[in-house]
Structures are given as C-alpha cells and as structure tokens.
Design a protein around this motif. Structure first.
Motif, mmCIF file in Angstrom:
data_model
loop_
_atom_site.group_PDB
_atom_site.id
_atom_site.type_symbol
_atom_site.label_atom_id
_atom_site.label_comp_id
_atom_site.label_asym_id
_atom_site.label_seq_id
_atom_site.Cartn_x
_atom_site.Cartn_y
_atom_site.Cartn_z
ATOM 1 N N GLY A 1 -15.724 -12.711 5.949
ATOM 2 C CA GLY A 1 -15.574 -13.378 7.237
ATOM 3 C C GLY A 1 -14.175 -13.308 7.810
ATOM 4 N N ALA A 2 -13.228 -12.737 7.073
ATOM 5 C CA ALA A 2 -11.861 -12.638 7.573
ATOM 6 C C ALA A 2 -11.831 -11.741 8.809
ATOM 7 N N ASP A 3 -11.131 -12.184 9.858
ATOM 8 C CA ASP A 3 -11.055 -11.441 11.119
ATOM 9 C C ASP A 3 -9.892 -10.455 11.041
ATOM 10 N N VAL A 4 -10.168 -9.272 10.485
ATOM 11 C CA VAL A 4 -9.108 -8.275 10.269
ATOM 12 C C VAL A 4 -8.534 -7.752 11.583
ATOM 13 N N PRO A 5 -9.353 -7.377 12.584
ATOM 14 C CA PRO A 5 -8.780 -6.886 13.840
ATOM 15 C C PRO A 5 -7.841 -7.898 14.504
ATOM 16 N N ALA A 6 -8.230 -9.168 14.497
ATOM 17 C CA ALA A 6 -7.371 -10.194 15.099
ATOM 18 C C ALA A 6 -6.082 -10.353 14.308
ATOM 19 N N ALA A 7 -6.176 -10.255 12.974
ATOM 20 C CA ALA A 7 -4.988 -10.373 12.137
ATOM 21 C C ALA A 7 -4.043 -9.197 12.378
ATOM 22 N N LEU A 8 -4.588 -7.994 12.528
ATOM 23 C CA LEU A 8 -3.757 -6.824 12.810
ATOM 24 C C LEU A 8 -3.073 -6.944 14.167
ATOM 25 N N ALA A 9 -3.811 -7.434 15.150
ATOM 26 C CA ALA A 9 -3.231 -7.614 16.477
ATOM 27 C C ALA A 9 -2.078 -8.610 16.433
ATOM 28 N N GLU A 10 -2.258 -9.712 15.717
ATOM 29 C CA GLU A 10 -1.214 -10.723 15.606
ATOM 30 C C GLU A 10 -0.029 -10.196 14.805
ATOM 31 N N LEU A 11 -0.321 -9.445 13.754
ATOM 32 C CA LEU A 11 0.746 -8.879 12.937
ATOM 33 C C LEU A 11 1.552 -7.858 13.746
ATOM 34 N N GLY A 12 0.855 -7.065 14.547
ATOM 35 C CA GLY A 12 1.546 -6.106 15.405
ATOM 36 C C GLY A 12 2.451 -6.802 16.401
ATOM 37 N N ALA B 1 0.823 -1.212 0.000
ATOM 38 C CA ALA B 1 0.000 0.000 0.000
ATOM 39 C C ALA B 1 0.857 1.261 0.000
ATOM 40 N N ALA B 2 0.394 2.271 -0.725
ATOM 41 C CA ALA B 2 1.112 3.548 -0.781
ATOM 42 C C ALA B 2 0.723 4.469 0.365
ATOM 43 N N SER B 3 -0.387 4.176 1.030
ATOM 44 C CA SER B 3 -0.857 4.991 2.151
ATOM 45 C C SER B 3 -1.526 4.075 3.167
ATOM 46 N N PRO B 4 -1.759 4.551 4.389
ATOM 47 C CA PRO B 4 -2.378 3.702 5.420
ATOM 48 C C PRO B 4 -3.722 3.129 4.967
ATOM 49 N N LEU B 5 -3.993 1.887 5.351
ATOM 50 C CA LEU B 5 -5.257 1.217 5.035
ATOM 51 C C LEU B 5 -6.074 1.040 6.303
ATOM 52 N N THR B 6 -7.359 1.356 6.233
ATOM 53 C CA THR B 6 -8.241 1.180 7.381
ATOM 54 C C THR B 6 -8.686 -0.278 7.466
ATOM 55 N N VAL B 7 -9.317 -0.626 8.582
ATOM 56 C CA VAL B 7 -9.867 -1.973 8.747
ATOM 57 C C VAL B 7 -10.878 -2.247 7.634
ATOM 58 N N GLU B 8 -11.662 -1.213 7.292
ATOM 59 C CA GLU B 8 -12.665 -1.378 6.236
ATOM 60 C C GLU B 8 -12.000 -1.616 4.881
ATOM 61 N N ASP B 9 -10.905 -0.892 4.620
ATOM 62 C CA ASP B 9 -10.172 -1.099 3.363
ATOM 63 C C ASP B 9 -9.697 -2.540 3.247
ATOM 64 N N LEU B 10 -9.115 -3.026 4.331
ATOM 65 C CA LEU B 10 -8.574 -4.390 4.336
ATOM 66 C C LEU B 10 -9.689 -5.418 4.193
ATOM 67 N N ALA B 11 -10.769 -5.231 4.957
ATOM 68 C CA ALA B 11 -11.875 -6.188 4.910
ATOM 69 C C ALA B 11 -12.479 -6.261 3.513
ATOM 70 N N GLY B 12 -12.504 -5.113 2.808
ATOM 71 C CA GLY B 12 -13.073 -5.089 1.468
ATOM 72 C C GLY B 12 -12.254 -5.856 0.454
ATOM 73 N N ARG B 13 -10.981 -6.116 0.755
ATOM 74 C CA ARG B 13 -10.106 -6.831 -0.177
ATOM 75 C C ARG B 13 -9.936 -8.305 0.192
ATOM 76 N N LEU B 14 -10.346 -8.673 1.398
ATOM 77 C CA LEU B 14 -10.142 -10.040 1.886
ATOM 78 C C LEU B 14 -11.415 -10.871 1.731
ATOM 79 N N PRO B 15 -11.287 -12.198 1.815
ATOM 80 C CA PRO B 15 -12.469 -13.057 1.737
ATOM 81 C C PRO B 15 -13.464 -12.718 2.841
#
Length: 215
Positions: free
Chosen positions: A34-45, A18-32
């Motif tokens: 039901g994907a748990d974006v908040p949990a994935a961000l927490a684990e990635l952090g 990404a060229a700029s920050p992505l919101t949770v909504e941005d990420l969820a819109g690109r993923l399958p």
C-alpha cells in the motif's frame, strides 16, 4: 509521522544504498503493502531539486546522482571513462537510431567494412546486445542498445536521444546518416526478427583491425 513521510524516508534509504537505478516496481516490492511509491518519489525529487545530489530517472529507474552543475567537482576523483574509437561511436549511433539493425546494414550505412572487434567491444562494454535473428536468408543477428546504454548517457528512454544536429554540434557524431533515420520506439516489437534461443555472444576483440571500404 505521516504515512507518506515514512515512505519518503524508506525510498530515500533504498535509493541511497542501491548500486543501480531502482524502478517503481523494485521499490514497491521492498516496501510495506500500500505504500505510495510515485508520491514518495515526487516528494523526494522536490526535496532534493536544489541540493548537491538530485533524484534522476535513468533507464526506467531512479537513482541519486551529482547535480549537473557540480559535476566538475568530481573530475579529479573519478576514473576517466574508456573512450570509444570513431568507428565504435559511429556504429553505436547507427544501432541506437536504427535498431534493430544487422551488421551488414551498419556497414552499408557507414560505407566501410567494420573491423573484427568493433561490435565485440560494444557488446563487451554492455552498451549493445544481440536482439534476435532477421527473418531473411542467412538469418543474420540484429543488434540493439541496452539499459546500460541509457544509464551511461543519462537517458530515461530512447525517446530522449538527442537529434542528429545536436550530436554533431557536440562533436559526438561526424557521420552523415540518412535523413529518414528516426528515434526508435523501444516498446514496438520488430516483426521481422525472431528472438535468440540460448545463444550467447562470443567476443573476439581485435583492437588492431582497420575498417576497410565496402566493395
């Protein structure tokens, strides 16, 4: 591989590209679905917290950035940011801490009449935007900060703005602002202003103008 582990890999790939920050909504819109974006961000952090690149929440979105203690390594490889004049720094501070605010109100606080290009420079850099028109005689334009302002200063929200004492200690502000200045709530609508209807800013940048005392 678990569903969460796969989502973590997908989020990592999206943020890396990404060229700029992505919101949770941005990420969820690109993923399958039901994907748990908040949990994935927490684990990635958690995975990146002790690495040279860390996951950061900036301007309401997420991005990878150099760990703060390693920023000195980048000094020779990055362009030096454009330095704002003292007048522009003071104007930006007033807007950030007292938005929405009109040009006349900015001048009243600073005690000087702003030169022609001060606000134009901040608008041109994308740090400030025209918010609306005040419901007072003359219908003056009001100004506020942008997401680019938050991103530039590494802030998640306006609530993360440093206090006046901290800004002065860091040499970022020499202006004595009123004691009742407070960090604004970006979610609270301004009841005394109307949105701009199809109006675009016109830039008339004049770097030679000097601030004059308000009489």
């Amino acid at each position: 591989m678990s569903d969460l582990a796969q989502t973590v890999r997908e989020v990592e790939a999206l943020l890396f590209a990404a060229a700029s920050p992505l919101t949770v909504e941005d990420l969820a819109g690109r993923l399958p679905e039901g994907a748990d974006v908040p949990a994935a961000l927490a684990e990635l952090g958690r995975q990146y917290e002790a690495r040279g690149v860390v996951l950061a929440n900036v301007a309401g979105g997420w991005r990878f950035q150099t760990a703060e203690d390693l920023a000195w390594l980048m000094t020779e490889e990055r362009d030096e940011p454009r330095r704002l004049s003292k007048a522009a720094q003071e104007t930006l501070a007033i807007i950030a801490y007292h938005q929405p605010v009109t040009r006349a109100e900015i001048e009243a606080v600073r005690g000087v009449q702003a030169s022609k290009g001060t606000l134009d420079v901040l608008l041109e850099l994308g740090l400030v935007r025209m918010r609306g028109r005040r419901r007072t005689p003359g219908r003056p334009v009001t100004y506020g900060t942008t997401d680019a302002f938050l991103e530039h200063y590494g802030l998640a929200t306006l609530g993360d703005l440093p206090g006046m004492a901290e800004m002065k200690a860091a040499g970022l502000l020499s202006l004595d602002l009123p004691a009742d200045f407070a960090v604004p709530n970006p979610e609270a609508p301004a009841l005394d202003e109307d949105p701009l209807e199809g109006e675009a800013p016109e830039f008339h940048v004049d770097f030679l103008g000097e601030d004059e005392p308000v009489r």
